[in-house]
Scaffold this motif. Structure first.
Motif, short mmCIF file in Angstrom:
data_model
loop_
_atom_site.label_atom_id
_atom_site.label_comp_id
_atom_site.label_asym_id
_atom_site.label_seq_id
_atom_site.Cartn_x
_atom_site.Cartn_y
_atom_site.Cartn_z
N PRO A 35 -70.31 -35.70 23.29
CA PRO A 35 -70.03 -35.40 24.80
C PRO A 35 -69.82 -34.51 25.74
O PRO A 35 -69.24 -34.85 26.61
CB PRO A 35 -68.33 -36.18 24.34
CG PRO A 35 -68.42 -35.83 22.34
CD PRO A 35 -70.51 -35.27 22.46
N LEU A 36 -69.82 -33.34 24.94
CA LEU A 36 -69.22 -32.01 25.30
C LEU A 36 -70.66 -31.30 25.25
O LEU A 36 -71.64 -30.75 24.44
CB LEU A 36 -68.24 -31.59 25.22
CG LEU A 36 -67.29 -32.18 25.22
CD1 LEU A 36 -65.16 -31.68 24.14
CD2 LEU A 36 -66.06 -32.32 27.06
N LEU A 37 -71.12 -30.55 26.59
CA LEU A 37 -71.27 -29.03 26.46
C LEU A 37 -70.59 -28.27 26.43
O LEU A 37 -69.62 -28.20 26.94
CB LEU A 37 -72.40 -29.49 27.76
CG LEU A 37 -73.97 -29.46 27.91
CD1 LEU A 37 -74.20 -29.16 28.79
CD2 LEU A 37 -74.35 -28.91 26.17
N GLN A 38 -70.52 -27.05 25.16
CA GLN A 38 -69.68 -25.93 25.27
C GLN A 38 -71.16 -24.75 25.49
O GLN A 38 -71.27 -24.13 24.96
CB GLN A 38 -69.04 -26.14 23.54
CG GLN A 38 -68.10 -25.32 23.70
CD GLN A 38 -69.19 -23.24 22.71
OE1 GLN A 38 -69.41 -23.87 21.66
NE2 GLN A 38 -68.70 -22.39 23.01
N ARG A 39 -69.86 -23.24 26.02
CA ARG A 39 -70.14 -22.48 26.24
C ARG A 39 -69.45 -21.71 26.20
O ARG A 39 -68.03 -21.84 26.35
CB ARG A 39 -71.04 -22.44 27.10
CG ARG A 39 -72.37 -23.48 27.51
CD ARG A 39 -73.83 -22.07 26.87
NE ARG A 39 -75.27 -23.02 27.08
CZ ARG A 39 -75.33 -24.33 26.28
NH1 ARG A 39 -74.05 -24.17 25.45
NH2 ARG A 39 -76.18 -25.07 26.56
#
Length: 604
Positions: free
Chosen positions: A419-423
């Protein structure tokens, strides 16, 4: 004291000149007191220095905290309900739903405080997302904790981009080189193996979509990493079962802030991971025994062997793993060896993550095809046309099957891997072109589900399954007319074709039909659009840490479905769930409840 012969008092050698007191060095008690005083002085000095150093360190931390608060205050977002930020609110509701409400109210960039020292920034604007993913190259140190607990440290999945850059570049080079050398992404042996397994389980009647997609993904990833010999490995089924057991509990044990050594269940989980590592090593040895290609002396010898094979038999089926275990586990690039890294950690991580994400994509495609039989008919027509075009029996030219490729793209759009892209940017602040500054260490997230179903990016039918959005009418030269005052061109958007007419620098747009009405793949009247041209297409990430196997995964899954749909029709069982929802399960998004499907043999 008796006087000497000069009449002066007789002084002992222990007395100091000019005094009757004894010298400090003459008595052991006084000497030890002197040493104690000296030691106390040194200790006090060390304690003062330590106190000053700790004070400076705390002041530095405090200044950073004030800077974080100051920079975070310039980003819009809901007010903090308490000193602990929105943590309690996030635990009570779905994070994606909370971000959706926040974006609707506060704009394309919003902040959430996860605590007094942790800032989360969410972005929904595709332009800002693209810029952020190019600039923010790191991940938080705790990211991938589920993988580290199971498989140990890994340089291929490190939070710092500097540590993984060379590994990623090497992996991308191997995949791209393979795509250039081979006509089919996955060998015919893999397709035949999957079809044999389907034959074996089709007799059982109703099939669980999740189980079928899991078997398919496992076969693809196993053959990719270990070679075709993996398909005949006697322990493959045990390996698959063990991998899925670990996947089921990985997120649960990773949710502990401190590794729960006191839990008996955790040690049972660790024993499963140890068994998986042992099986992985057995799999590597199995490949080495069957294929000498798995035992190169160096990378150059591997390249020479690969080039020789390509020249002699360019159309030969794949006989060894594409991602050699040696290159993932035993050889470090530039002679940089990480002593803490598990020898099989990279292989297990790639297998683990690849199986989960690929199974999710396959399961979504199966469900979409079962609920949209008209799309199946279009794809089947493409397959028949490809066969009539003189293609060899064992090859599938999926590049020419436009509706099939569009179906894979659309399925990936509707249900990404997570559900999320994290950086994050661990060292420096992130300065965006809009003038917004995001402090270093802040969690940067992209709500992929929201972005990929945003009406402003994909049209009014963004939440619906429509592969035709990735197809465009082939515009011929006569259709593009240029004069001194007039220019017109046809283009698709929002599932309709629009005529863009420029007349005296004035743009006039009007619709004249749907994509389905205009596009006819059978007549070669359409072209496949590159989904990556749309910044809102993010199922494989984007930027510097995008999935290096994106093209390989798309073509591999498409090849598998081309062979599957040539022989079978996928149908949804009566009474089965026809509209399952994407939910996080086993560290990945999956359609739940899993639909029940059936494979019906095609005539002829």
């Amino acid at each position: 004291m008796p006087p000497d012969f000069l009449g002066k008092p007789n002084m002992s050698s222990c007395q100091s000149p000019g005094t009757l007191r004894p010298s400090p060095s003459c008595h052991p008690r006084d000497n030890s007191r002197f040493l104690r005083d000296y030691a106390a002085t040194q200790i006090n000095a060390f304690l003062w220095i330590s106190l000053i150093a700790v004070t400076l360190l705390l002041l530095r931390k405090l200044l950073k905290l004030f800077a974080l608060w100051a920079k975070g205050s310039r980003i819009s977002g809901p007010p903090c309900p308490s000193f602990y930020g929105h943590s309690k609110l996030i635990s009570e509701t779905n994070l994606t739903d909370l971000l959706s409400e926040s974006h609707n109210k506060y704009g394309s960039v919003v902040k959430l405080w996860l605590g007094p020292t942790q800032l989360l920034v969410s972005m929904k604007d595709p332009g800002l997302i693209k810029e952020m993913l190019l600039k923010a190259k790191d991940k938080l140190p705790l990211t991938g904790r589920a993988f580290q607990l199971a498989f140990g440290p890994s340089s291929l999945f490190s939070s710092s981009f500097d540590k993984v850059q060379k590994r990623r570049e090497s992996l991308a080079a191997e995949l791209n080189g393979y795509l250039l050398q081979r006509a089919n992404v996955i060998s015919t042996k893999v397709v035949d193996h999957v079809m044999e397994k389907l034959h074996a389980i089709i007799g059982k009647g109703t099939l669980d979509c999740k189980m079928v997609s899991q078997h398919m993904a496992f076969s693809i990833m196993g053959a990719t990493l270990f070679g075709d010999s993996f398909l005949a490995w006697s322990k493959a089924s045990v390996y698959e079962e063990l991998l899925m057991m670990i996947a089921k509990d990985a997120c649960f044990w990773a949710s502990y802030g401190v590794t729960p050594f006191w839990k008996q269940g955790f040690w049972r989980y660790q024993r499963l991971c140890i068994n998986l590592k042992s099986l992985t090593q057995d799999g590597i040895e199995q490949c080495r025994q069957n294929y000498k290609l798995f035992c190169p002396t160096n990378q150059n010898s591997y390249s020479e062997i690969s080039n020789a094979e390509t020249k002699n038999a360019p159309e030969a089926p794949l006989s060894s793993g594409i991602l050699m275990p040696d290159s993932l586990s035993l050889q470090e690039h530039d002679d940089h060896l990480n002593a803490r890294e598990e020898p099989c950690g990279n292989i297990m991580r790639v297998m683990f993550h690849g199986c989960l994400t690929t199974a999710g994509l396959i399961g979504n495609i199966l469900t979409r095809l079962a609920t949209h039989p008209e799309i199946q008919d279009k794809i089947y027509s493409e397959i028949i046309m490809s066969r009539k075009g003189g293609q060899k029996k064992k090859q599938q030219d999926v590049d020419k099957m436009l509706v099939l490729m569009a179906t894979v793209y659309e399925s990936a759009r509707l249900m990404p891997a997570g559900p999320l892209l994290q950086r994050c940017s661990l060292k420096d602040d992130l300065n965006l072109k809009t003038g917004l500054t995001i402090p270093a260490g802040a969690i940067l997230v992209v709500p992929v589900q929201l972005v990929q179903m945003d009406d402003s990016c994909w049209g009014d039918d963004a939440s619906q399954f429509n592969p035709y959005r990735f197809l465009s009418k082939a515009v011929k030269e006569p259709e593009l007319v240029h004069t001194s005052s007039l220019a017109a061109v046809n283009m698709p958007w929002n599932n309709k074709f629009y005529k863009m007419l420029y007349h005296n620098s004035i743009l006039v747009i009007f619709a004249f039909g749907t994509v389905e009405d205009t596009v006819d793949p059978d007549q070669g009247s359409c072209i496949l659009d590159d989904p990556n041209h749309n910044a809102a297409f993010l199922p494989f990430g984007s930027g510097t840490r995008a999935c290096v196997g994106q093209k390989f995964a798309i073509l591999g899954v498409a090849t598998l479905f081309a062979s599957l749909l040539e022989h079978y029709e996928i149908r949804l069982q009566p009474g089965s769930e026809d509209d399952p929802k994407a939910m996080v399960n086993n560290c990945a998004l999956q359609l739940l409840p899993s639909p029940k499907i059936a494979f019906v043999k095609r005539n002829g």
